[in-house]
Design a protein around this motif. Structure first.
Motif, PDB file in Angstrom:
ATOM      1  N   GLU A  79       0.835  -1.206   0.000  1.00 23.30           N
ATOM      2  CA  GLU A  79       0.000   0.000   0.000  1.00 23.30           C
ATOM      3  C   GLU A  79       0.868   1.254   0.000  1.00 23.30           C
ATOM      4  N   LYS A  80       1.966   1.226   0.765  1.00 21.14           N
ATOM      5  CA  LYS A  80       2.885   2.368   0.793  1.00 21.14           C
ATOM      6  C   LYS A  80       3.477   2.618  -0.596  1.00 21.14           C
ATOM      7  N   ASN A  81       3.850   1.524  -1.279  1.00 19.41           N
ATOM      8  CA  ASN A  81       4.393   1.663  -2.638  1.00 19.41           C
ATOM      9  C   ASN A  81       3.359   2.242  -3.591  1.00 19.41           C
ATOM     10  N   PHE A  82       2.102   1.802  -3.443  1.00 16.97           N
ATOM     11  CA  PHE A  82       1.027   2.323  -4.291  1.00 16.97           C
ATOM     12  C   PHE A  82       0.885   3.834  -4.096  1.00 16.97           C
ATOM     13  N   LYS A  83       0.900   4.265  -2.834  1.00 19.28           N
ATOM     14  CA  LYS A  83       0.724   5.696  -2.555  1.00 19.28           C
ATOM     15  C   LYS A  83       1.879   6.514  -3.132  1.00 19.28           C
ATOM     16  N   THR A  84       3.095   5.986  -2.984  1.00 21.75           N
ATOM     17  CA  THR A  84       4.262   6.688  -3.540  1.00 21.75           C
ATOM     18  C   THR A  84       4.135   6.824  -5.048  1.00 21.75           C
ATOM     19  N   LEU A  85       3.711   5.738  -5.708  1.00 22.27           N
ATOM     20  CA  LEU A  85       3.532   5.761  -7.154  1.00 22.27           C
ATOM     21  C   LEU A  85       2.499   6.804  -7.560  1.00 22.27           C
ATOM     22  N   LEU A  86       1.373   6.838  -6.857  1.00 17.14           N
ATOM     23  CA  LEU A  86       0.298   7.768  -7.214  1.00 17.14           C
ATOM     24  C   LEU A  86       0.692   9.220  -6.938  1.00 17.14           C
ATOM     25  N   VAL A  87       1.494   9.429  -5.889  1.00 17.08           N
ATOM     26  CA  VAL A  87       2.002  10.779  -5.612  1.00 17.08           C
ATOM     27  C   VAL A  87       2.885  11.239  -6.765  1.00 17.08           C
ATOM     28  N   ASN A  88       3.790  10.362  -7.202  1.00 19.82           N
ATOM     29  CA  ASN A  88       4.700  10.712  -8.299  1.00 19.82           C
ATOM     30  C   ASN A  88       3.957  10.889  -9.616  1.00 19.82           C
ATOM     31  N   SER A  89       2.900  10.104  -9.813  1.00 19.19           N
ATOM     32  CA  SER A  89       2.171  10.143 -11.078  1.00 19.19           C
ATOM     33  C   SER A  89       1.275  11.365 -11.193  1.00 19.19           C
ATOM     34  N   THR A  90       0.601  11.719 -10.099  1.00 21.60           N
ATOM     35  CA  THR A  90      -0.384  12.801 -10.145  1.00 21.60           C
ATOM     36  C   THR A  90       0.140  14.138  -9.626  1.00 21.60           C
ATOM     37  N   GLY A  91       1.237  14.085  -8.832  1.00 17.47           N
ATOM     38  CA  GLY A  91       1.752  15.311  -8.242  1.00 17.47           C
ATOM     39  C   GLY A  91       0.977  15.768  -7.024  1.00 17.47           C
ATOM     40  N   LYS A  92       0.048  14.944  -6.565  1.00 16.70           N
ATOM     41  CA  LYS A  92      -0.756  15.304  -5.400  1.00 16.70           C
ATOM     42  C   LYS A  92      -0.048  14.861  -4.118  1.00 16.70           C
ATOM     43  N   PRO A  93      -0.342  15.504  -2.970  1.00 19.64           N
ATOM     44  CA  PRO A  93       0.297  15.123  -1.705  1.00 19.64           C
ATOM     45  C   PRO A  93      -0.149  13.730  -1.257  1.00 19.64           C
ATOM     46  N   GLU A  94       0.682  13.103  -0.437  1.00 12.40           N
ATOM     47  CA  GLU A  94       0.382  11.744   0.020  1.00 12.40           C
ATOM     48  C   GLU A  94      -0.922  11.701   0.812  1.00 12.40           C
ATOM     49  N   SER A  95      -1.189  12.750   1.595  1.00 15.42           N
ATOM     50  CA  SER A  95      -2.432  12.787   2.377  1.00 15.42           C
ATOM     51  C   SER A  95      -3.662  12.750   1.479  1.00 15.42           C
ATOM     52  N   TYR A  96      -3.516  13.267   0.264  1.00 14.58           N
ATOM     53  CA  TYR A  96      -4.635  13.292  -0.689  1.00 14.58           C
ATOM     54  C   TYR A  96      -4.859  11.912  -1.297  1.00 14.58           C
ATOM     55  N   VAL A  97      -3.776  11.289  -1.797  1.00 12.02           N
ATOM     56  CA  VAL A  97      -3.936   9.978  -2.438  1.00 12.02           C
ATOM     57  C   VAL A  97      -4.204   8.884  -1.415  1.00 12.02           C
ATOM     58  N   ALA A  98      -3.844   9.135  -0.141  1.00  8.74           N
ATOM     59  CA  ALA A  98      -4.112   8.141   0.903  1.00  8.74           C
ATOM     60  C   ALA A  98      -5.599   7.861   1.031  1.00  8.74           C
ATOM     61  N   LYS A  99      -6.426   8.859   0.693  1.00  6.81           N
ATOM     62  CA  LYS A  99      -7.879   8.675   0.755  1.00  6.81           C
ATOM     63  C   LYS A  99      -8.351   7.652  -0.270  1.00  6.81           C
ATOM     64  N   TRP A 100      -7.575   7.485  -1.346  1.00  5.09           N
ATOM     65  CA  TRP A 100      -7.935   6.522  -2.382  1.00  5.09           C
ATOM     66  C   TRP A 100      -7.687   5.085  -1.932  1.00  5.09           C
ATOM     67  N   MET A 101      -7.005   4.919  -0.789  1.00  3.39           N
ATOM     68  CA  MET A 101      -6.739   3.583  -0.265  1.00  3.39           C
ATOM     69  C   MET A 101      -7.876   3.087   0.642  1.00  3.39           C
TER      70      MET A 101
END
Length: 372
Positions: free
Chosen positions: A124-146
């Motif tokens: 899950e941590k790897n997924f969040k890192t990937l999505l942060v790098n892909s979208t440019g959004k903060p980790e707190s934002y993409v964490a909601k997608w988990m």
């Protein structure tokens, strides 16, 4: 997962099963040797994280120009695969993308469950890192997608930075009131599958030039370049199942070998402890009632610690020897000035006896010798 190939286009459909990762690598490698531009079309509801990661890494590390298109849905691991290139995927107008946390199950002990939970958190941590790098959004934002299943239609995916462009559908338009939350991920997949009609009406299959290198690279048996796609896939799965069984057998043998060695070492250690304790008891340093205590010390801290502890205990003299020596002195005239070395040279037996009968005097000589 079913892979269909036509020239420089590979379409990946269905669930990602164990073994699909290596299958994709074989097909994709052959395509890279023939084309500089490759199109990857995705319509999947996810599946094996590990095989999905292999597909992701293969696409990400390719030096070719890769165009990823979501032609139906890209859910779960499919959504992660879609983010494998810096040039983000394109998605059909009536497509959907779904993101959620990785999931899995474990049978076994509490430790087995804890290890699985640890692995899922790492993924899950790897997924969040990937999505942060892909979208440019903060980790707190993409964490909601988990949390839960998070569906994005084409407009929403574009707004969130998950895709770069909306393209025209490859299937009939899905009805406007389609609800992903009600249909679920597989329901959404089958909605598109039923309507999906490729623009090119010719059948897309693994051609003979693709099958032969796959068979040779994986040393498949029972199939040839004339075999059907299904037969090739079955042969790949059978090979990996056989290799997995063989590796498990070797692992079990090594575990058994290690357990036998550990038992042997434990037995030798136990015998060594018993010998030291018995010697201390025979020397009168400990009593039979104290044997278990000193054995526990060795088992907890090691035989070296036991030797140190026992070495600091003077031997006890039997009561009869004290009675016999009562009123007598062991000192011999003329030896008052003897040092430790002199005693060892001239009368070592008397020096040894002094350690038990006159411990203070022995300690004084010993400390003077070794400067303690």
């Amino acid at each position: 997962m079913i892979f269909q190939v036509q020239q420089n286009t590979i379409a990946a459909y269905g669930q990602i099963w164990e073994g699909n990762g290596m299958e994709f690598v074989s097909i994709f490698t052959q395509m890279e040797s023939q084309y500089s531009d490759i199109t990857v079309k995705i319509h999947t509801y996810g599946g094996s994280v590990f095989d999905g990661n292999l597909i992701f890494n293969t696409i990400q590390n390719s030096k070719k120009n890769i165009d990823i298109q979501i032609i139906g849905i890209a859910a779960s691991m499919g959504a992660i695969i879609s983010q494998s290139r810096k040039n983000k995927p394109r998605m059909v107008r009536n497509g959907y993308l779904m993101i959620h946390a990785p999931s899995g199950g474990t049978d076994g002990t509490a430790t087995d469950h804890e290890n699985t939970a640890k692995l899922l958190r790492s993924i899950e941590k790897n997924f969040k890192t990937l999505l942060v790098n892909s979208t440019g959004k903060p980790e707190s934002y993409v964490a909601k997608w988990m949390v839960g299943d998070n569906w994005f239609d084409a407009e929403q995916a574009l707004k969130e930075g998950l895709i770069s462009e909306i393209i025209e559908p490859e299937s009939d338009t899905i009805i406007a009131n389609l609800n992903p939350q009600e249909l679920g991920v597989q329901g959404m997949y089958y909605q598109f599958t039923a309507l999906l009609t490729p623009k090119n009406e010719s059948k897309i299959n693994l051609d003979h030039t693709m099958k032969k290198p796959i068979i040779e690279a994986l040393a498949l048996t029972g199939v040839n370049e004339q075999s059907s796609d299904t037969a090739i896939i079955d042969a790949v799965n059978a090979k990996f199942a056989a290799e997995k069984s063989e590796l498990q057998g070797k692992l079990d043998a090594e575990i058994k070998k290690r357990e036998t060695a550990e038992e042997s070492l434990k037995a030798k250690a136990k015998a060594a402890i018993t010998a030291v304790v018995e010697a201390a008891k025979k020397a009168g340093k400990i009593t039979q009632d104290q044997v278990a205590t000193y054995e526990s010390i060795a088992e907890a801290s090691g035989i070296e610690v036991l030797n140190t502890v026992l070495g600091a205990i003077p031997a006890r003299n039997p009561i009869y020897s004290q009675i016999q020596s009562h009123g007598k002195t062991d000192a011999v005239l003329g030896r008052e000035e003897w040092d430790f070395d002199k005693w060892q040279k001239e009368d070592p037996k008397a020096l040894e006896a002094m350690a038990g009968k006159e411990p203070e005097k022995f300690k004084e000589l010993f400390n003077a010798k070794y400067k303690k």
